[in-house]
Design an enzyme around this catalytic site. Structure first.
Site, PDB file in Angstrom:
ATOM      1  N   ILE A  11       0.822  -1.226   0.000  1.00  0.00           N
ATOM      2  CA  ILE A  11       0.000   0.000   0.000  1.00  0.00           C
ATOM      3  C   ILE A  11       0.850   1.268   0.000  1.00  0.00           C
ATOM      4  O   ILE A  11       0.404   2.323  -0.458  1.00  0.00           O
ATOM      5  CB  ILE A  11      -0.988  -0.026   1.194  1.00  0.00           C
ATOM      6  CG1 ILE A  11      -2.180   0.908   0.954  1.00  0.00           C
ATOM      7  CG2 ILE A  11      -0.292   0.285   2.513  1.00  0.00           C
ATOM      8  CD1 ILE A  11      -3.346   0.688   1.884  1.00  0.00           C
ATOM      9  N   ASP A  34       1.597  -0.673   9.462  1.00  0.00           N
ATOM     10  CA  ASP A  34       1.895   0.573  10.178  1.00  0.00           C
ATOM     11  C   ASP A  34       3.399   0.887  10.081  1.00  0.00           C
ATOM     12  O   ASP A  34       3.802   2.017   9.740  1.00  0.00           O
ATOM     13  CB  ASP A  34       1.474   0.356  11.651  1.00  0.00           C
ATOM     14  CG  ASP A  34       1.390   1.644  12.451  1.00  0.00           C
ATOM     15  OD1 ASP A  34       1.531   2.720  11.873  1.00  0.00           O
ATOM     16  OD2 ASP A  34       1.172   1.541  13.678  1.00  0.00           O
ATOM     17  N   GLY A 123      -3.839  -8.853  10.656  1.00  0.00           N
ATOM     18  CA  GLY A 123      -2.465  -9.287  10.894  1.00  0.00           C
ATOM     19  C   GLY A 123      -2.281  -9.562  12.380  1.00  0.00           C
ATOM     20  O   GLY A 123      -2.893 -10.473  12.942  1.00  0.00           O
TER      21      GLY A 123
END
Ligand code: ADP
Length: 173
Positions: A11, A34, A123
């Protein structure tokens, strides 16, 4: 109604109006997507996140906040905190749904047209992938129907298992 697209990949590489980050409530970065987003964006992203937590303390599960995108190719990052899966009787389905909805509401507020989502909570947070896919697709569809100004939502699957689940679900629906 806006389009729904599916891609397999990273992404952080997308040139869209906003990518959504599956953040944790500290907004200080972490593992998984993240970590990848913060690494690719550089220190400016963390700086902006810390400015937000100075004001609001932390970001509650299901909520979303927006920042610039540092060195990323997108314009904004929307940080949302998905639920940790604890067996299903702690409101996890509702919280995942509102993570998607609140992210899209922010996108709308900023007049953004193209938004990319990772597979939030699937995840480290352990949400069952098929159930997460069903919730994500139905939340996004409902929002797109009611908000035609959003042009496109891209589901970005990084792992093969999620990609196959989405592919099957989006074609059979
Ligand atoms: P959570 O804590 O919400 O579960 P994770 O980052 O651990 O967040 O996982 C969420 C999803 O993000 C997983 O399906 C994982 O495969 C995916 N993911 C990890 N890295 C990337 C990336 N660079 N781009 C898109 N998705 C990613």
């Amino acid at each position: 109604m806006g389009k729904i697209e599916l891609i397999k990949g990273d992404i952080t590489q997308l040139e869209v109006d906003a990518i959504v980050n599956a953040a944790n409530s500290t907004l200080r970065g972490g593992g998984g997507v993240d970590g990848a987003i913060h690494r690719a964006a550089g220190p400016k992203l963390l700086e902006e996140c810390l400015q937000i937590t100075e004001k609001i303390g932390y970001c509650p599960t299901g909520e979303a906040v927006i920042t610039g995108a540092g060195n990323l190719k997108c314009k904004y990052v929307i940080h949302t905190v998905g639920p940790i899966w604890k067996g299903g009787s702690y409101g996890e389905e509702f919280l995942l749904r509102i993570s998607y909805i609140n992210s899209l509401k922010l996108a709308k507020e900023y007049s953004l047209k193209v938004i990319a989502f990772p597979n939030i909570s699937t995840g480290a947070y352990g949400f069952p992938k098929k159930l997460a896919c069903e919730i994500a697709v139905s939340a996004v569809k409902e929002f797109l129907l009611q908000n035609p100004e959003i042009e496109r939502v891209i589901f970005v699957c990084y792992d093969q298992e999620n990609y196959e689940i989405y592919q099957k679900y989006l074609t059979n629906e």
